[in-house]
Write a protein that holds these residues in place. Structure first.
Motif, PDB file in Angstrom:
ATOM      1  N   LYS A 171       0.857  -1.184   0.000  1.00  0.00           N
ATOM      2  CA  LYS A 171       0.000   0.000   0.000  1.00  0.00           C
ATOM      3  C   LYS A 171       0.894   1.234   0.000  1.00  0.00           C
ATOM      4  CE  LYS A 171      -3.720  -2.305   2.572  1.00  0.00           C
ATOM      5  NZ  LYS A 171      -3.078  -3.617   2.613  1.00  0.00           N
ATOM      6  N   PRO A 172       1.055   1.927  -1.133  1.00  0.00           N
ATOM      7  CA  PRO A 172       0.382   1.638  -2.409  1.00  0.00           C
ATOM      8  C   PRO A 172       1.094   0.538  -3.185  1.00  0.00           C
ATOM      9  CG  PRO A 172       1.753   3.576  -2.642  1.00  0.00           C
ATOM     10  CD  PRO A 172       1.848   3.176  -1.196  1.00  0.00           C
ATOM     11  N   LEU A 173       0.386  -0.005  -4.176  1.00  0.00           N
ATOM     12  CA  LEU A 173       0.927  -1.032  -5.067  1.00  0.00           C
ATOM     13  C   LEU A 173       1.242  -0.381  -6.413  1.00  0.00           C
ATOM     14  CD1 LEU A 173       1.480  -4.015  -5.908  1.00  0.00           C
ATOM     15  CD2 LEU A 173      -0.938  -4.141  -6.547  1.00  0.00           C
ATOM     16  N   THR A 174       2.479  -0.528  -6.878  1.00  0.00           N
ATOM     17  CA  THR A 174       2.874   0.027  -8.167  1.00  0.00           C
ATOM     18  C   THR A 174       2.508  -0.942  -9.281  1.00  0.00           C
ATOM     19  OG1 THR A 174       4.715   1.228  -7.150  1.00  0.00           O
ATOM     20  CG2 THR A 174       4.811   0.898  -9.538  1.00  0.00           C
ATOM     21  N   LEU A 175       1.827  -0.428 -10.312  1.00  0.00           N
ATOM     22  CA  LEU A 175       1.374  -1.252 -11.435  1.00  0.00           C
ATOM     23  C   LEU A 175       1.661  -0.533 -12.745  1.00  0.00           C
ATOM     24  CD1 LEU A 175      -2.182  -2.287 -10.122  1.00  0.00           C
ATOM     25  CD2 LEU A 175      -0.222  -3.828 -10.368  1.00  0.00           C
ATOM     26  N   PRO A 176       1.899  -1.311 -13.824  1.00  0.00           N
ATOM     27  CA  PRO A 176       1.976  -0.684 -15.148  1.00  0.00           C
ATOM     28  C   PRO A 176       0.642  -0.022 -15.482  1.00  0.00           C
ATOM     29  CG  PRO A 176       2.835  -2.930 -15.202  1.00  0.00           C
ATOM     30  CD  PRO A 176       2.175  -2.757 -13.876  1.00  0.00           C
ATOM     31  N   THR A 177       0.679   1.048 -16.257  1.00  0.00           N
ATOM     32  CA  THR A 177      -0.554   1.719 -16.635  1.00  0.00           C
ATOM     33  C   THR A 177      -1.457   0.788 -17.437  1.00  0.00           C
ATOM     34  OG1 THR A 177       0.495   2.603 -18.622  1.00  0.00           O
ATOM     35  CG2 THR A 177       0.512   4.002 -16.645  1.00  0.00           C
ATOM     36  N   GLY A 178      -2.754   0.996 -17.331  1.00  0.00           N
ATOM     37  CA  GLY A 178      -3.715   0.162 -18.045  1.00  0.00           C
ATOM     38  C   GLY A 178      -4.993   0.013 -17.248  1.00  0.00           C
ATOM     39  N   THR A 179      -5.918  -0.782 -17.783  1.00  0.00           N
ATOM     40  CA  THR A 179      -7.198  -1.044 -17.121  1.00  0.00           C
ATOM     41  C   THR A 179      -7.150  -2.410 -16.455  1.00  0.00           C
ATOM     42  OG1 THR A 179      -8.344   0.270 -18.787  1.00  0.00           O
ATOM     43  CG2 THR A 179      -9.693  -1.206 -17.448  1.00  0.00           C
ATOM     44  N   TYR A 180      -7.672  -2.487 -15.227  1.00  0.00           N
ATOM     45  CA  TYR A 180      -7.583  -3.709 -14.434  1.00  0.00           C
ATOM     46  C   TYR A 180      -8.950  -4.066 -13.836  1.00  0.00           C
ATOM     47  CZ  TYR A 180      -2.484  -3.192 -14.530  1.00  0.00           C
ATOM     48  OH  TYR A 180      -1.183  -3.094 -14.935  1.00  0.00           O
ATOM     49  N   THR A 181      -9.134  -5.358 -13.618  1.00  0.00           N
ATOM     50  CA  THR A 181     -10.246  -5.861 -12.813  1.00  0.00           C
ATOM     51  C   THR A 181      -9.681  -6.317 -11.479  1.00  0.00           C
ATOM     52  OG1 THR A 181     -11.516  -6.594 -14.732  1.00  0.00           O
ATOM     53  CG2 THR A 181     -12.068  -7.582 -12.621  1.00  0.00           C
ATOM     54  N   VAL A 182     -10.262  -5.837 -10.401  1.00  0.00           N
ATOM     55  CA  VAL A 182      -9.819  -6.217  -9.053  1.00  0.00           C
ATOM     56  C   VAL A 182     -10.924  -7.042  -8.405  1.00  0.00           C
ATOM     57  CG1 VAL A 182      -9.014  -5.413  -6.818  1.00  0.00           C
ATOM     58  CG2 VAL A 182      -8.478  -4.105  -8.879  1.00  0.00           C
ATOM     59  N   SER A 183     -10.598  -8.264  -8.016  1.00  0.00           N
ATOM     60  CA  SER A 183     -11.554  -9.145  -7.338  1.00  0.00           C
ATOM     61  C   SER A 183     -11.046  -9.442  -5.938  1.00  0.00           C
ATOM     62  CB  SER A 183     -11.735 -10.452  -8.119  1.00  0.00           C
ATOM     63  OG  SER A 183     -12.225 -10.205  -9.410  1.00  0.00           O
ATOM     64  N   ALA A 184     -11.951  -9.386  -4.981  1.00  0.00           N
ATOM     65  CA  ALA A 184     -11.619  -9.740  -3.602  1.00  0.00           C
ATOM     66  C   ALA A 184     -12.659 -10.726  -3.099  1.00  0.00           C
ATOM     67  CB  ALA A 184     -11.587  -8.495  -2.725  1.00  0.00           C
ATOM     68  N   SER A 185     -12.218 -11.682  -2.296  1.00  0.00           N
ATOM     69  CA  SER A 185     -13.150 -12.706  -1.807  1.00  0.00           C
ATOM     70  C   SER A 185     -12.620 -13.336  -0.540  1.00  0.00           C
ATOM     71  CB  SER A 185     -13.372 -13.798  -2.858  1.00  0.00           C
ATOM     72  OG  SER A 185     -12.179 -14.529  -3.072  1.00  0.00           O
ATOM     73  N   THR A 186     -13.526 -13.992   0.163  1.00  0.00           N
ATOM     74  CA  THR A 186     -13.132 -14.822   1.292  1.00  0.00           C
ATOM     75  C   THR A 186     -12.042 -15.798   0.851  1.00  0.00           C
ATOM     76  OG1 THR A 186     -15.364 -14.667   2.193  1.00  0.00           O
ATOM     77  CG2 THR A 186     -13.993 -16.469   3.004  1.00  0.00           C
ATOM     78  N   GLU A 187     -11.147 -16.107   1.745  1.00  0.00           N
ATOM     79  CA  GLU A 187     -10.027 -16.999   1.421  1.00  0.00           C
ATOM     80  C   GLU A 187     -10.531 -18.352   0.896  1.00  0.00           C
ATOM     81  OE1 GLU A 187      -6.037 -18.780   3.688  1.00  0.00           O
ATOM     82  OE2 GLU A 187      -7.700 -17.926   4.837  1.00  0.00           O
ATOM     83  N   GLY A 188      -9.941 -18.823  -0.203  1.00  0.00           N
ATOM     84  CA  GLY A 188     -10.317 -20.115  -0.776  1.00  0.00           C
ATOM     85  C   GLY A 188     -11.472 -19.987  -1.748  1.00  0.00           C
ATOM     86  N   ASP A 189     -11.924 -21.141  -2.251  1.00  0.00           N
ATOM     87  CA  ASP A 189     -13.009 -21.180  -3.230  1.00  0.00           C
ATOM     88  C   ASP A 189     -14.348 -21.398  -2.532  1.00  0.00           C
ATOM     89  OD1 ASP A 189     -11.233 -20.915  -5.382  1.00  0.00           O
ATOM     90  OD2 ASP A 189     -10.885 -23.081  -5.461  1.00  0.00           O
ATOM     91  N   ILE A 190     -15.406 -20.864  -3.113  1.00  0.00           N
ATOM     92  CA  ILE A 190     -16.741 -21.081  -2.559  1.00  0.00           C
ATOM     93  C   ILE A 190     -17.165 -22.529  -2.793  1.00  0.00           C
ATOM     94  CG2 ILE A 190     -17.991 -20.373  -4.652  1.00  0.00           C
ATOM     95  CD1 ILE A 190     -20.013 -18.992  -2.752  1.00  0.00           C
TER      96      ILE A 190
END
Length: 417
Positions: free
Chosen positions: A86-105
């Motif tokens: 925090k902060p996270l350095t990233l190459p320029t562009g468009t991104y999708t950010v997904s967050a979820s409970t740990e592991g798979d549903i």
């Protein structure tokens, strides 16, 4: 000595140059851009005032975070939220950010599962601040039993079927485990309850009830007619004891109450519960009868745990005009098992005619009917149960009997393991 030193110096410079190129490539994301920006990401859980599962006490520290470049999926960054720079350095562009409970549903869980997604753009030299709000993706089912119900019955099994090949089971064996978080199939509008209970004096009572979300007393905003993630269902079951019958046994039924809290509101309303409609009788001289020999298996299905195979599974057919055909067709949620029985002719069309010569190879799995006989009992051998034990899932055996006058009747026996 000078020559050796120059070679060494050249080698070190080459290594440094390669490392620097690799770092540049990494920052560019396989060469997509040399420009970078920063991301300040926060992850939160949506709160609903009327829920027991409010997000106020939910820690997101262990949530999985996946950041993917929308133009090049190879540029994907995966973190545990607490370890995310925090902060996270990233190459320029468009991104999708997904967050979820740990592991798979999972289809059934003992705790809620949260997930959320946002889209963002990283601009050169700019720090973007984005919050991903995660909502509950599964549906809470809370089963309650009245004191009268628990004192009336020594054992019970309640299967709730979403009509999309998913079934959850509540029974006296897990009487204290009344809450399940259920990841429902797509487009589930109606749930069916198959109830089988045995009284303290050994009387078996069976019933079928169903409830439909669209029948709720009220709906709110954009709430869907489908049961969706975040919905909370409270189901309470009580007994309905009517006047004694001629043999002085009380007529016992079930009273079911269902309340729903919608996913995007803090309102709770009631969903009416109805009896499952019965199929109309076949017209004409169709006097074929099919029964489960009083076990209730045709209504509630058969649940097999381990190698504890029931010995009373039977589908009894009475065919006064004589048997012409008895077809069995299998549908299974286990694709491996369904593929195997497809090779045996048990999946396509009407399935396999058990009264034909082609069915002789199946005699080790279940007894075969005789042509022109006026009765037939379909039972399942231990060989078949052992075979099914290798393939977990819901397996539907649909039996269709046709008599000499071309009258027909069908029944489906469901095996859950």
């Amino acid at each position: 000595m000078m020559k050796k030193l120059n070679i060494f110096t050249l080698g070190m410079a080459l290594v440094a140059g390669l490392s620097s190129c690799e770092m540049a490539d990494e920052m560019r994301g396989n060469g997509s851009s040399t420009e970078t920006g920063s991301l300040e990401l926060s992850v939160a859980v949506a709160q609903t005032e009327s829920r027991a599962d409010t997000g106020s006490s939910i820690s997101t520290d262990n949530f999985d975070v996946v950041i993917t470049n929308t133009e090049n999926a190879e540029n994907t960054y995966t973190y545990t939220y607490s370890e995310l720079p925090k902060p996270l350095t990233l190459p320029t562009g468009t991104y999708t950010v997904s967050a979820s409970t740990e592991g798979d549903i999972q289809t059934q869980m003992s705790a809620p599962y949260y997930e959320g997604t946002e889209t963002l753009t990283i601009t050169n030299g700019v720090t973007s601040q984005v919050e991903v709000v995660c909502k509950m993706a599964n549906t809470k089912i809370d089963m309650g039993y009245s004191d009268d119900f628990k004192s009336m019955f020594q054992s019970w099994t309640i299967n709730i079927d979403d009509g999309d090949s998913h079934v959850i089971t509540f029974s006296n064996e897990n009487v204290n485990d009344t809450i399940v978080y259920w990841h429902l199939g797509d487009n589930v509008t109606t749930m069916t309850m198959n109830i089988e209970a045995t009284t303290t004096d050994g009387t078996k009572i069976t019933d079928q009830k169903q409830f439909t979300k669209a029948d709720a007393d009220q709906s709110y905003g954009d709430d869907s007619d489908n049961f969706t993630g975040g919905d909370a269902l409270v189901i309470n079951i009580d007994i309905d004891e009517n006047e004694p019958s001629e043999d002085n046994r009380p007529q016992i039924g079930f009273i079911i109450n269902v309340d729903i809290t919608f996913s995007d509101t803090n309102e709770t309303v009631e969903i009416p519960v109805e009896d499952v409609p019965t199929e109309p009788e076949e017209p004409g001289d169709n006097n074929i009868e099919i029964s489960d020999n009083g076990t209730g298996y045709l209504t509630n299905g058969v649940t097999v745990v381990g190698t504890d195979y029931p010995t009373d599974v039977a589908v009894v057919m009475t065919v006064p005009n004589g048997i012409k055909n008895v077809y069995v067709k299998i549908a299974s949620t286990n694709s491996t098992f369904e593929g195997m029985v497809a090779d045996m002719g048990l999946v396509n069309g009407d399935g396999m005619d058990l009264a034909s010569d082609d069915a002789q190879s199946l005699s080790e799995l279940f007894p075969l009917p005789e042509a022109n006989a006026t009765s037939y009992k379909f039972t399942m051998t231990s060989t078949l149960f052992t075979l099914l034990g290798n393939f977990s899932g819901k397996h539907d055996f649909t039996l269709t009997v046709i008599d000499a006058n071309n009258n027909s009747k069908s029944a489906t026996l469901t095996i859950n393991n």
